[in-house]
Enzyme design. Structure first.
Site, PDB file in Angstrom:
ATOM      1  CG  ASP A 115      -1.934   1.152   1.155  1.00  0.00           C
ATOM      2  OD1 ASP A 115      -2.595   1.297   0.102  1.00  0.00           O
ATOM      3  OD2 ASP A 115      -2.054   1.914   2.126  1.00  0.00           O
TER       4      ASP A 115
ATOM      5  CD  GLU B  58      -2.128   6.302   2.885  1.00  0.00           C
ATOM      6  OE1 GLU B  58      -2.746   7.261   2.348  1.00  0.00           O
ATOM      7  OE2 GLU B  58      -2.686   5.254   3.231  1.00  0.00           O
TER       8      GLU B  58
ATOM      9  CG  HIS C 259      -6.889   5.960   4.886  1.00  0.00           C
ATOM     10  ND1 HIS C 259      -7.195   4.884   4.081  1.00  0.00           N
ATOM     11  CD2 HIS C 259      -8.068   6.527   5.226  1.00  0.00           C
ATOM     12  CE1 HIS C 259      -8.499   4.818   3.928  1.00  0.00           C
ATOM     13  NE2 HIS C 259      -9.066   5.802   4.614  1.00  0.00           N
TER      14      HIS C 259
END
Length: 247
Positions: free
Chosen positions: A7, A9, A154
């Protein structure tokens, strides 16, 4: 099989607007078993620009916090060594792959497809499994009863850890219930697999058998009555009951 749950950001939603990666996390899973935390890859990155307000509200990583972090060029070798040859598991893969390909292109390092064996997009798979439903990571956590109480903003690492649990649930990867992967790693070793499964059953003990109560049986019968009426006497379960009674 080595898989990497990944993942990122970013400073914003659109790579076309010059946004950059500011956090990247990759969690290793081997033969569907998560590796210990020291085997994970996690870096904050100086994106060399401010985050868009909407993105900052999501990840909370300020320009001041990221100012002394390494740039992507400084971590790229470690990152590529970590993911090399693995299969990636990503939620909404085109987003993350698009950003990673952009960062690699800036350094003349090719594309992600040059380094990994393949990519699984859990968002695409979830849409096929649950058409018409919400399939965000939060929604899937709720659907599969994955605890996300520790997630206030997040973050790439915690999102990887949550996605790992969601992916195993989506693919029914409850290996520990049946097979000890350390006891039989060769899928063609049928004797080893059988022995491992037997040992797992011994550890687990006998499965409990719970009979339906009278109230539950009555509720089930009422449901079948309504279903049979709705399909004009063509209810499959009713026909099976009739066949069983006359057999």
């Amino acid at each position: 099989m080595r898989q990497i749950i990944l993942d990122t950001e970013t400073t914003g939603l659109r790579v076309e607007d010059g946004n950059r990666i500011l956090e990247i996390a990759a969690v290793e899973m081997v033969s569907r078993k998560l590796s210990p935390p020291e085997r994970h890859f996690h870096r904050h990155i100086n994106p060399e620009r401010d985050s868009e307000p909407g993105a900052l509200n999501v990840h909370g990583l300020t320009t001041e916090f990221l100012a002394d972090k390494p740039k992507f060029a400084a971590i790229v070798d470690d990152f590529l060594r970590f993911i090399e040859g693995a299969e990636l598991i990503i939620h909404n893969a085109p987003f993350d792959i698009g950003y990673l390909n952009m960062e690699l292109a800036k350094l003349g390092r090719g594309k992600m497809s040059d380094y990994v064996s393949g990519v699984i997009d859990t968002l695409r798979d979830a849409k096929e499994m649950f058409p018409g439903k919400r399939n965000s990571l939060d929604a899937l956590c709720d659907r599969f009863e994955v605890d996300r109480s520790a997630r206030t903003l997040h973050g790439a690492l915690i999102d990887c850890e949550l996605l790992a649990e969601v992916y195993l649930s989506m693919t029914r990867g409850q290996d520990s219930l049946l097979i000890d992967s350390t006891a039989a790693t060769d899928s063609h070793d049928l004797a080893g697999l059988a022995a491992a499964a037997s040992a797992a059953r011994d550890r687990r003990g006998a499965l409990k058998r719970v009979a339906a109560s009278e109230a539950e049986l009555a509720e089930h019968a009422a449901y079948l009555d309504a279903l049979d009426k709705a399909v004009k006497g063509q209810c499959l379960w009713r026909s099976l009951d009739t066949e069983a009674a006359t057999a």
